[in-house]
Design an enzyme around this catalytic site. Sequence first.
Site, PDB file in Angstrom:
ATOM      1  CE  LYS A   1      -1.684   2.950   2.182  1.00 22.03           C
ATOM      2  NZ  LYS A   1      -1.190   4.304   1.960  1.00 22.03           N
TER       3      LYS A   1
ATOM      4  N   GLY B   1       7.864   5.205   7.276  1.00 15.97           N
ATOM      5  CA  GLY B   1       6.953   6.372   7.346  1.00 15.97           C
ATOM      6  C   GLY B   1       7.195   7.006   8.960  1.00 15.97           C
TER       7      GLY B   1
ATOM      8  CD  GLU C   1      14.201   0.882   7.926  1.00 13.44           C
ATOM      9  OE1 GLU C   1      14.834   1.954   8.346  1.00 13.44           O
ATOM     10  OE2 GLU C   1      14.848   0.106   7.790  1.00 13.44           O
ATOM     11  CG  LEU C   2       9.365   3.933  12.752  1.00 19.80           C
ATOM     12  CD1 LEU C   2       9.130   3.993  14.319  1.00 19.80           C
ATOM     13  CD2 LEU C   2       8.321   3.956  11.822  1.00 19.80           C
TER      14      LEU C   2
ATOM     15  CB  CYS D   1      13.989   8.975   6.891  1.00 23.93           C
ATOM     16  SG  CYS D   1      14.836   7.857   5.780  1.00 23.93           S
TER      17      CYS D   1
ATOM     18  CD  GLU E   1      11.262  13.300  10.097  1.00 27.51           C
ATOM     19  OE1 GLU E   1      10.314  13.014  10.562  1.00 27.51           O
ATOM     20  OE2 GLU E   1      12.135  12.563   9.282  1.00 27.51           O
TER      21      GLU E   1
HETATM   22  P1  NAD Z   1       3.257   8.617   7.100  1.00 25.56           P
HETATM   23  O1  NAD Z   1       3.538   8.225   8.336  1.00 25.56           O
HETATM   24  O2  NAD Z   1       2.216   9.746   7.098  1.00 25.56           O
HETATM   25  O3  NAD Z   1       2.798   7.585   5.998  1.00 25.56           O
HETATM   26  C1  NAD Z   1       3.647   6.322   5.641  1.00 25.56           C
HETATM   27  C2  NAD Z   1       2.643   5.400   4.926  1.00 25.56           C
HETATM   28  O4  NAD Z   1       1.608   5.076   6.270  1.00 25.56           O
HETATM   29  C3  NAD Z   1       1.659   5.644   3.996  1.00 25.56           C
HETATM   30  O5  NAD Z   1       1.617   4.821   3.266  1.00 25.56           O
HETATM   31  C4  NAD Z   1       0.363   6.188   4.737  1.00 25.56           C
HETATM   32  O6  NAD Z   1      -0.825   6.115   3.680  1.00 25.56           O
HETATM   33  C5  NAD Z   1       0.343   5.192   5.751  1.00 25.56           C
HETATM   34  N1  NAD Z   1      -0.328   5.689   7.053  1.00 25.56           N
HETATM   35  C6  NAD Z   1      -0.619   6.812   7.482  1.00 25.56           C
HETATM   36  N2  NAD Z   1      -1.351   6.858   8.371  1.00 25.56           N
HETATM   37  C7  NAD Z   1      -1.734   5.437   8.672  1.00 25.56           C
HETATM   38  C8  NAD Z   1      -2.754   4.935   9.721  1.00 25.56           C
HETATM   39  N3  NAD Z   1      -3.319   5.631  10.497  1.00 25.56           N
HETATM   40  N4  NAD Z   1      -2.704   3.683   9.496  1.00 25.56           N
HETATM   41  C9  NAD Z   1      -2.275   2.929   8.559  1.00 25.56           C
HETATM   42  N5  NAD Z   1      -1.269   3.442   7.622  1.00 25.56           N
HETATM   43  C10 NAD Z   1      -1.293   4.671   7.881  1.00 25.56           C
HETATM   44  O7  NAD Z   1       4.725   8.961   6.634  1.00 25.56           O
HETATM   45  P2  NAD Z   1       5.040  10.000   5.304  1.00 25.56           P
HETATM   46  O8  NAD Z   1       4.588  11.500   5.620  1.00 25.56           O
HETATM   47  O9  NAD Z   1       4.427   9.284   4.221  1.00 25.56           O
HETATM   48  O10 NAD Z   1       6.618   9.972   5.353  1.00 25.56           O
HETATM   49  C11 NAD Z   1       7.481  10.758   5.941  1.00 25.56           C
HETATM   50  C12 NAD Z   1       7.845  10.143   7.158  1.00 25.56           C
HETATM   51  O11 NAD Z   1       8.678   8.895   6.903  1.00 25.56           O
HETATM   52  C13 NAD Z   1       8.846  11.018   7.925  1.00 25.56           C
HETATM   53  O12 NAD Z   1       9.003  10.980   9.232  1.00 25.56           O
HETATM   54  C14 NAD Z   1      10.181  10.228   7.301  1.00 25.56           C
HETATM   55  O13 NAD Z   1      11.439  10.484   8.347  1.00 25.56           O
HETATM   56  C15 NAD Z   1       9.969   8.725   7.409  1.00 25.56           C
HETATM   57  N6  NAD Z   1      10.574   8.257   6.519  1.00 25.56           N
HETATM   58  C16 NAD Z   1      11.441   7.132   7.291  1.00 25.56           C
HETATM   59  C17 NAD Z   1      12.351   6.355   6.335  1.00 25.56           C
HETATM   60  C18 NAD Z   1      13.412   5.291   7.076  1.00 25.56           C
HETATM   61  O14 NAD Z   1      13.868   4.356   6.274  1.00 25.56           O
HETATM   62  N7  NAD Z   1      13.627   5.508   8.364  1.00 25.56           N
HETATM   63  C19 NAD Z   1      12.369   6.561   4.940  1.00 25.56           C
HETATM   64  C20 NAD Z   1      11.729   7.538   4.233  1.00 25.56           C
HETATM   65  C21 NAD Z   1      10.778   8.343   5.205  1.00 25.56           C
END
Ligand code: NAD
Length: 480
Positions: free
Chosen positions: A177, A231, A253-254, A287, A384
Amino acid sequence: MSVPEGTPTQQFIGGKWVDGSAGTFDVLDPSTGEVLCAVPRAGVDDVRRAVDAAADAQAGWAALAPRERSEILRGAFELMIERTEQLAYLMSLEMGKSLTDARGEVVYAAEFFRWYAEEAVRVGGEVRMAPSGANRILTFRKPVGVCLLLTPWNFPAAMATRKIGPALAAGCAFVLKPAEDTPLTALVLAQILAEAGAPDGVVNVLTSDKPGELVEAALGDDRVRKLSFTGSTGVGRALLKQAADRVVNSSMELGGNDPFIVLDDADLDAAVDGAMLAKMRNGGQACTAANRFLVAESVADEFAAKLADRMGALTMGPGTSPDTEIGPMINRKAVDGIADKVSRTVDAGAKAVIGGSAVEGAGFFYPPTVLTGVPRDSAVAVEEVFGPVAPIITIRDDEDALAIANSSEFGLTGYVYTGDLARGLRVCERLEVGMVGLNRGLVSDPAAPFGGVKQSGLGREGGFEGIDEYLETTYVATNW
Ligand code: NAD
């Protein structure tokens, strides 16, 4: 702007392109805010269908010869490289990154398919002697089973292939997804994997702008054995709680708040080159982006001036325009969030040397911004900031740098610049992070273990370690 002809705009379930059971939602062009296309909104019925398809395909995929799984991944790598321009354009369009960044991402993303094509044939077990000498200990590695893969919008191809590569190599079918802002790249990846020979049902992609109910339904299904999420830390925490109900194997991976340390003996030009990569790749929306520049007092003014010159000279525009060096942010909410953190930091006493407020007009643009005199407890120092903002905090010495760097709840990446390698390694060793760039502004490498400590995540992606997240161990006690 419109989506290039031939781009799939339906979901991929059981080898078929299908509509969603809960209507559609719009994908926007972040450089204008206009609608690019509509894609399906998956309903709970679609989740069940996708998990049915993956569960039906699971045993056959796991039983396929590792060499055959490897060849499919290798084929997908080659197709991605052949289609670099198509994929790069699409990512620039839906996510906003510059074409240069997008081309770089296609290669990086494809490399996960090549690396895991190579790892698929190297999954082994062990034979050990029990310490008592009474018996042997045999271990087998087996695929964990059907996986739910959730990816963010900032690297629409690489965050997906970094999960898909090891999942397929290990013998797992999956449901992916992608983020609601960037679903199109993931659909093209499904097209490529099918073309490379992935059997029906092994690869499934659902799209939705209502991820909560979709993910809840998937995690509630006994057949889903693995959750791999990339995310934000907030969503990751909530998902871990949900996964706990069925003790679903989870990799996370956050977020990060990565320190970039410049010691007093650093080569400042090299540090600025590294800072440009660590801060400005993907418009600061990584990230691994440097979020806190911790610079020795004696060189801070010179470093700030050089960095401001370089960042201020970048050409801002739509990602798809060939001259663009920094594109728009992903959406309006992201721009508002950056603007809020910067203005709170300026109110707390920092000075914007360049940038400092959002660009008015169409599209979601925030300009490169360098902040000096940043208080250690200000908004940009502790939260962040997912954008092109470089806050500079002065440090007295190595101990001071380490104290600030390690004061964060996050622990993803750190960067250290120094002319003394031994001094640099001593600092690297004490940084509470999963990855460090020592005199380097880029750490991402498909052959390296990527991941964080503290609230930046659990597990590793890439490297030899990445496939372990998709394997379980069975141990047999025996003798002969
Ligand atoms: P996000 O957490 O908003 O979303 C990530 C994914 O989770 C998306 O597919 C989204 O649709 C889904 N999602 C969102 N809310 C949800 C819920 N309540 N239940 C289930 N799924 C849900 O993150 P984003 O804005 O897409 O990405 C940015 C973040 O990701 C930043 O904090 C960044 O640091 C992090 N990130 C981490 C890495 C890593 O490798 N550590 C890599 C890239 C991005």
